[in-house]
Write an enzyme that holds these catalytic residues in place. Structure first.
Site, PDB file in Angstrom:
ATOM      1  N   VAL A 171       7.449   5.962  12.993  1.00 40.88           N
ATOM      2  CA  VAL A 171       6.580   7.115  13.266  1.00 40.88           C
ATOM      3  C   VAL A 171       5.858   6.863  14.590  1.00 40.88           C
ATOM      4  O   VAL A 171       5.271   5.795  14.802  1.00 40.88           O
ATOM      5  CB  VAL A 171       5.563   7.316  12.120  1.00 40.88           C
ATOM      6  CG1 VAL A 171       4.619   8.474  12.445  1.00 40.88           C
ATOM      7  CG2 VAL A 171       6.303   7.566  10.813  1.00 40.88           C
ATOM      8  N   GLU A 224      -3.893  -2.860   4.923  1.00 33.81           N
ATOM      9  CA  GLU A 224      -4.404  -3.612   6.076  1.00 33.81           C
ATOM     10  C   GLU A 224      -4.701  -2.734   7.289  1.00 33.81           C
ATOM     11  O   GLU A 224      -5.447  -3.137   8.182  1.00 33.81           O
ATOM     12  CB  GLU A 224      -3.396  -4.729   6.451  1.00 33.81           C
ATOM     13  CG  GLU A 224      -3.993  -5.754   7.390  1.00 33.81           C
ATOM     14  CD  GLU A 224      -3.052  -6.925   7.689  1.00 33.81           C
ATOM     15  OE1 GLU A 224      -2.036  -7.082   6.996  1.00 33.81           O
ATOM     16  OE2 GLU A 224      -3.369  -7.690   8.631  1.00 33.81           O
ATOM     17  N   ARG A 280     -11.556 -12.225   5.180  1.00 28.23           N
ATOM     18  CA  ARG A 280     -10.947 -11.751   3.935  1.00 28.23           C
ATOM     19  C   ARG A 280     -10.730 -12.917   2.980  1.00 28.23           C
ATOM     20  O   ARG A 280     -10.226 -13.965   3.367  1.00 28.23           O
ATOM     21  CB  ARG A 280      -9.609 -11.067   4.206  1.00 28.23           C
ATOM     22  CG  ARG A 280      -8.963 -10.581   2.926  1.00 28.23           C
ATOM     23  CD  ARG A 280      -7.689  -9.852   3.180  1.00 28.23           C
ATOM     24  NE  ARG A 280      -6.652 -10.698   3.730  1.00 28.23           N
ATOM     25  CZ  ARG A 280      -5.946 -11.594   3.032  1.00 28.23           C
ATOM     26  NH1 ARG A 280      -6.192 -11.791   1.741  1.00 28.23           N
ATOM     27  NH2 ARG A 280      -5.008 -12.315   3.615  1.00 28.23           N
ATOM     28  N   ALA A 332       0.839  -1.206   0.000  1.00 25.47           N
ATOM     29  CA  ALA A 332       0.000   0.000   0.000  1.00 25.47           C
ATOM     30  C   ALA A 332       0.869   1.250   0.000  1.00 25.47           C
ATOM     31  O   ALA A 332       0.598   2.211  -0.737  1.00 25.47           O
ATOM     32  CB  ALA A 332      -0.939  -0.008   1.207  1.00 25.47           C
ATOM     33  N   ARG A 348     -11.870 -19.123   4.304  1.00 26.51           N
ATOM     34  CA  ARG A 348     -10.833 -19.373   5.314  1.00 26.51           C
ATOM     35  C   ARG A 348     -11.459 -19.638   6.679  1.00 26.51           C
ATOM     36  O   ARG A 348     -10.975 -20.471   7.443  1.00 26.51           O
ATOM     37  CB  ARG A 348      -9.908 -18.161   5.394  1.00 26.51           C
ATOM     38  CG  ARG A 348      -9.068 -18.056   4.153  1.00 26.51           C
ATOM     39  CD  ARG A 348      -8.199 -16.835   4.134  1.00 26.51           C
ATOM     40  NE  ARG A 348      -7.292 -16.933   3.009  1.00 26.51           N
ATOM     41  CZ  ARG A 348      -6.368 -16.040   2.708  1.00 26.51           C
ATOM     42  NH1 ARG A 348      -6.240 -14.958   3.444  1.00 26.51           N
ATOM     43  NH2 ARG A 348      -5.586 -16.205   1.682  1.00 26.51           N
ATOM     44  N   GLU A 396       9.788   3.690   6.983  1.00 23.52           N
ATOM     45  CA  GLU A 396       9.566   2.290   7.366  1.00 23.52           C
ATOM     46  C   GLU A 396      10.321   2.025   8.667  1.00 23.52           C
ATOM     47  O   GLU A 396      11.513   2.289   8.748  1.00 23.52           O
ATOM     48  CB  GLU A 396      10.060   1.367   6.239  1.00 23.52           C
ATOM     49  CG  GLU A 396      10.200  -0.093   6.618  1.00 23.52           C
ATOM     50  CD  GLU A 396       8.890  -0.719   7.109  1.00 23.52           C
ATOM     51  OE1 GLU A 396       7.873  -0.635   6.398  1.00 23.52           O
ATOM     52  OE2 GLU A 396       8.899  -1.276   8.228  1.00 23.52           O
ATOM     53  N   GLY A 438      -2.064 -14.245  -4.995  1.00 21.81           N
ATOM     54  CA  GLY A 438      -2.197 -13.377  -6.153  1.00 21.81           C
ATOM     55  C   GLY A 438      -3.080 -12.180  -5.866  1.00 21.81           C
ATOM     56  O   GLY A 438      -3.287 -11.818  -4.706  1.00 21.81           O
TER      57      GLY A 438
HETATM   58  P1  ADP Z   1       0.014  -3.381   3.539  1.00 21.69           P
HETATM   59  O1  ADP Z   1      -0.193  -4.769   3.037  1.00 21.69           O
HETATM   60  O2  ADP Z   1      -1.221  -2.727   3.991  1.00 21.69           O
HETATM   61  O3  ADP Z   1       0.852  -2.548   2.613  1.00 21.69           O
HETATM   62  P2  ADP Z   1       2.294  -4.276   5.090  1.00 21.69           P
HETATM   63  O4  ADP Z   1       2.230  -5.089   6.327  1.00 21.69           O
HETATM   64  O5  ADP Z   1       2.763  -4.953   3.866  1.00 21.69           O
HETATM   65  O6  ADP Z   1       0.872  -3.580   4.898  1.00 21.69           O
HETATM   66  O7  ADP Z   1       3.264  -3.030   5.311  1.00 21.69           O
HETATM   67  C1  ADP Z   1       3.138  -2.150   6.392  1.00 21.69           C
HETATM   68  C2  ADP Z   1       4.516  -1.638   6.748  1.00 21.69           C
HETATM   69  O8  ADP Z   1       4.393  -0.566   7.670  1.00 21.69           O
HETATM   70  C3  ADP Z   1       5.391  -2.681   7.413  1.00 21.69           C
HETATM   71  O9  ADP Z   1       6.598  -2.803   6.720  1.00 21.69           O
HETATM   72  C4  ADP Z   1       5.574  -2.142   8.825  1.00 21.69           C
HETATM   73  O10 ADP Z   1       6.814  -2.501   9.397  1.00 21.69           O
HETATM   74  C5  ADP Z   1       5.455  -0.648   8.608  1.00 21.69           C
HETATM   75  N1  ADP Z   1       5.125   0.112   9.828  1.00 21.69           N
HETATM   76  C6  ADP Z   1       4.243  -0.246  10.791  1.00 21.69           C
HETATM   77  N2  ADP Z   1       4.213   0.674  11.770  1.00 21.69           N
HETATM   78  C7  ADP Z   1       5.089   1.658  11.419  1.00 21.69           C
HETATM   79  C8  ADP Z   1       5.518   2.875  12.033  1.00 21.69           C
HETATM   80  N3  ADP Z   1       5.049   3.261  13.227  1.00 21.69           N
HETATM   81  N4  ADP Z   1       6.428   3.647  11.384  1.00 21.69           N
HETATM   82  C9  ADP Z   1       6.942   3.246  10.180  1.00 21.69           C
HETATM   83  N5  ADP Z   1       6.595   2.092   9.581  1.00 21.69           N
HETATM   84  C10 ADP Z   1       5.669   1.302  10.164  1.00 21.69           C
END
Ligand code: ADP
Length: 465
Positions: free
Chosen positions: A170, A427, A437, A29, A294, A48, A63
């Protein structure tokens, strides 16, 4: 072999104290929304918190669902938005947010095209539990979707010079009068303040937060999780602090097929069943329609009194699911030259397993499972040795609840107004999936709503210019 692309995160020394758009999270996302926003002319930054880029997205295996795509037509599959909507709605216990669901089902095909325009081709199809037609798009290499998508999106981020900082967590969203003004983060124990007028929350779910699971679903304490350790729901807490409404927080998905005999829990992708595998109990007998939702399949395995279940498949099915090579490589797969030999190596009753497989092959031939009513994932039988089994049991996989948004991905407050400049996708958002889901819908969600978030952030910033 083309050279493997390795993305280099930005040097922390180059992090600025002002960006037009801050994207929190580097999963599907976050990457999609940043690419979309950059292509519209913004200069987003991705923050990140983990050292590793890609979040839970990298672990997705099946997929991306979409209906009415040209890829489907190339495979002679005539699908409709309406069927996609209805099957997702039924699968979600009719608890899905219908505004989001409508937008989602009607924009999947565009998202597939958008990916293709970026050289990310998903031109093979499979099927997942709860869907009636093949609408789960995947690369023709049959590589697991998650790692493929993240690495392809990173190529685009690299091409567009989008800065991605890892190890930056963050910890606060700053808002003034319900309008975003900045964020606070921590990196190497140093506090960082960044001014910005727009934030996209793309921080994922809370499937790895024992604390939040205990709070919202204490009954799930016994389960392992398939999630990466950073999936701790930070974004949900950050948004809640500035007044965002949370929805469906108690809706947590348990994935039925997770190998967990070691310390680690490995999700065995739904494509294994989608391409033809069956599930058997300790007696070597089937006990469920393996491609039911699921929720239903997990419930049936849980009813087996803690033994777990075994996926059974052959070389023909293995050839259709490249992820099996990885599962085998790390020792999750048992092998037998015949079904009887497989039963032996797995510790199952050989006569029963042979009978089960023969009976199943008969169902496949007639395309009629008179025992459990399975109607999908019956394109190939189980006859081509060697034969394989994987021991599985359900585990926490996905959190359907999260931040409330409208179809413009604007974050909502309890009174229905929006927090200006705050968008959310993936998510971290609650509501789209109802109480269950469907496999292939999370990848679709991050591309469809990631794009939307990038577009809406651009529109918002243009208006406030
Ligand atoms: P989506 O499938 O919605 O894109 P993901 O789980 O693949 O979600 O990715 C979400 C990302 O956000 C992860 O890599 C996670 O480590 C990161 N994340 C979560 N909390 C924080 C935060 N407080 N600051 C920076 N990154 C974060």
């Amino acid at each position: 072999m083309p050279e493997k692309f390795i993305f280099k995160p930005s040097d922390l020394a180059t992090l600025k104290d002002n960006y037009d758009l801050v994207v929190i999270g580097s999963g599907g996302a976050g990457l999609t929304s940043a690419i979309q926003a950059r292509e519209l002319g913004l200069h987003p930054v991705i923050l990140e918190k983990m050292d590793k880029i890609g979040g839970n997205t990298t672990r997705a295996s099946s997929g991306m669902n979409a209906a009415e795509t040209t890829v489907q037509l190339d495979h002679q599959i005539v699908d409709s938005f309406q069927d996609f909507y209805q099957e997702t709605y039924n699968g979600g216990g009719k608890l899905n947010n219908v505004e989001l669901l409508k937008y989602f089902t009607e924009h999947g095909a565009l998202a597939i095209d958008w990916l293709a325009q970026h050289g990310i081709k998903l031109d093979d199809l499979t099927i997942t539990g709860g869907m009636k037609v093949m609408r789960t798009h995947r690369p023709s290499s049959l590589a697991p979707i998650g790692g493929f998508l993240v690495s392809e999106l990173l190529k685009q981020a690299d091409r567009l010079n989008i800065p991605v900082f890892t190890g930056v967590k963050v910890i606060k969203l700053e808002a003034d009068d319900d309008q975003i003004t900045g964020i606070q983060a921590v990196a190497n124990q140093h506090e960082i303040n960044i001014k910005t007028s727009a934030v996209i929350l793309a921080s994922g779910g809370f499937g790895a937060s024992a604390e939040l699971l205990k709070k919202y679903r204490p009954d799930l304490a016994k389960y392992k999780t398939t999630n990466q350790p950073g999936a701790t729901g930070d974004g949900i807490a950050l948004a809640e602090k500035i007044g965002a409404k949370l929805v469906d927080m108690d809706q947590v998905q348990i994935h039925p097929t997770v190998q967990q005999d070691t310390d680690h829990a490995y999700l065995i992708g739904e494509a294994v069943r989608g391409e033809g595998a069956i599930l058997v109990n300790r007696d070597g007998k089937r006990f469920v329609n393996e491609l039911d939702t699921r929720k239903k399949v997990s419930g049936a395995i849980d009813d087996l009194d803690g033994t777990g279940a075994w996926l059974i498949f052959d070389q023909g099915i293995r050839d259709r699911v490249k992820a099996v090579e990885f599962y085998d490589h790390i020792g999750l797969v048992k092998t037998g030259a015949s079904v009887a030999a497989l039963a032996e190596s797995t510790g199952l009753n050989a006569d029963n397993l042979k009978q089960t497989v023969e009976k199943w092959n008969g169902f496949v031939e007639k395309h009629n499972d008179s025992e459990f009513g399975r109607a999908t994932g019956m394109d190939r039988n189980i006859v081509k040795g060697p034969f394989f089994s994987i021991h599985i049991a359900p585990a926490v996989h996905y959190t359907m609840g999260g931040v409330g948004v409208n179809k413009e991905t604007q974050v909502l407050k309890d009174d229905g107004t929006t927090i200006k400049g705050l968008f959310a996708a993936g998510e971290v958002v609650g509501g789209l999936h109802g109480n269950n889901r469907i496999g292939g819908n999370s990848i679709a969600e991050i591309v469809v709503f990631g794009r939307q978030a990038g577009q809406q952030a651009f529109k918002y910033l243009k208006q406030t210019d």
